[in-house]
Design an enzyme around this catalytic site. Sequence first.
Site, PDB file in Angstrom:
ATOM      1  N   PRO A   1      11.628   7.271 -14.623  1.00  0.00           N
ATOM      2  CA  PRO A   1      12.447   7.868 -13.555  1.00  0.00           C
ATOM      3  C   PRO A   1      12.971   9.267 -13.917  1.00  0.00           C
ATOM      4  O   PRO A   1      13.476   9.980 -13.055  1.00  0.00           O
ATOM      5  CB  PRO A   1      13.598   6.881 -13.359  1.00  0.00           C
ATOM      6  CG  PRO A   1      13.481   5.854 -14.428  1.00  0.00           C
ATOM      7  CD  PRO A   1      12.143   5.992 -15.088  1.00  0.00           C
TER       8      PRO A   1
ATOM      9  N   GLU B   1      15.028  -0.186 -21.776  1.00  0.00           N
ATOM     10  CA  GLU B   1      15.913   0.943 -21.443  1.00  0.00           C
ATOM     11  C   GLU B   1      15.249   2.283 -21.740  1.00  0.00           C
ATOM     12  O   GLU B   1      15.890   3.313 -21.751  1.00  0.00           O
ATOM     13  CB  GLU B   1      17.230   0.813 -22.192  1.00  0.00           C
ATOM     14  CG  GLU B   1      18.278  -0.015 -21.442  1.00  0.00           C
ATOM     15  CD  GLU B   1      17.882  -1.476 -21.260  1.00  0.00           C
ATOM     16  OE1 GLU B   1      17.458  -2.098 -22.261  1.00  0.00           O
ATOM     17  OE2 GLU B   1      17.973  -1.998 -20.145  1.00  0.00           O
TER      18      GLU B   1
ATOM     19  N   ARG C   1      -7.800   9.278  -4.545  1.00  0.00           N
ATOM     20  CA  ARG C   1      -8.204   9.700  -3.210  1.00  0.00           C
ATOM     21  C   ARG C   1      -8.709  11.137  -3.206  1.00  0.00           C
ATOM     22  O   ARG C   1      -9.414  11.539  -2.282  1.00  0.00           O
ATOM     23  CB  ARG C   1      -7.044   9.563  -2.211  1.00  0.00           C
ATOM     24  CG  ARG C   1      -6.591   8.119  -2.066  1.00  0.00           C
ATOM     25  CD  ARG C   1      -5.533   7.918  -1.009  1.00  0.00           C
ATOM     26  NE  ARG C   1      -6.090   8.052   0.331  1.00  0.00           N
ATOM     27  CZ  ARG C   1      -5.883   9.064   1.144  1.00  0.00           C
ATOM     28  NH1 ARG C   1      -5.088  10.050   0.790  1.00  0.00           N
ATOM     29  NH2 ARG C   1      -6.449   9.110   2.318  1.00  0.00           N
TER      30      ARG C   1
ATOM     31  N   ASP D   1      -4.902  14.207   6.032  1.00  0.00           N
ATOM     32  CA  ASP D   1      -3.778  13.334   5.697  1.00  0.00           C
ATOM     33  C   ASP D   1      -2.436  13.956   6.041  1.00  0.00           C
ATOM     34  O   ASP D   1      -2.288  15.169   5.991  1.00  0.00           O
ATOM     35  CB  ASP D   1      -3.706  13.111   4.181  1.00  0.00           C
ATOM     36  CG  ASP D   1      -4.707  12.105   3.702  1.00  0.00           C
ATOM     37  OD1 ASP D   1      -5.335  11.469   4.542  1.00  0.00           O
ATOM     38  OD2 ASP D   1      -4.830  11.993   2.476  1.00  0.00           O
TER      39      ASP D   1
END
Length: 251
Positions: free
Chosen positions: A91, A118, A156, A171
Amino acid sequence: MRIDVLTLFPNMFTSPMNESMMWKAKDRQLLDLHLHDIRDYSQDKHRAVDDTPYGGGGGMLLRADVMVRAVESVLPMDEAHPTPPVILMTPQGRVFSHEIARELAQHPRLVIVCSHYEGEDERVRQLVITDEISIGDYVLTGGELAAMVVMDATLRHVGGLLGAEGAELRDSHADGLLEGAHYTRPVVFRGLEVPQVLQAGNHPQIQAWRREQALRRTWERRRDLLRKAKLTEQEKYLLAKFAREDAQRLK
Ligand code: 6GU
């Protein structure tokens, strides 16, 4: 493209990677996927991969020795092969996007490391990680689902995966706008009719209508995207019209 994934949960990948687009990518030899169980690189008799942090604070960290051994075992060690990007899924990484997917698709090889617990000893980053990617501002229990998102979106853009030639160019996000509405048969469903312009089949008119729909949807849902989009004078005029319509409704 060859992708090596380092994970504590290799089984999480088996079903998703054997369905739909990812299966097609492997079937067409556009993807050569290698899954590695990080636990196999522990030299501990209990196969431990984590330990408590210096300074306390609770939680467990992935150990530097295990992680570095795992990454180095998959890197090419000869001069002939350039070192691939080694991407840590975390993150704390740069936020994944259409542009990053296109950028990753240019590489013949990627190494993806899935974080857990963690996090990891900082020396893993310092020694072997070259890039860090997040898929958005929320926290997942591990990097595996995020790694699959990145692989799907990246593949893709690897030649020949998409059915219709250049479908990736149409797209949502390809030109900085969301896509507008689409319709198929029947022409009337529960009293809702396909717009006349699509039924009439005048292609220049259809193109213009679609562009306006995409612009309108982006205006309504993701106004932030319009700042980066390349717009013609005609399209800027349409945006001004949408703004006037909004102002009218507020009166
Ligand atoms: Cl890449 N990993 C984790 N654990 N959580 C996330 C993420 C990645 N991206 C968004 N949240």
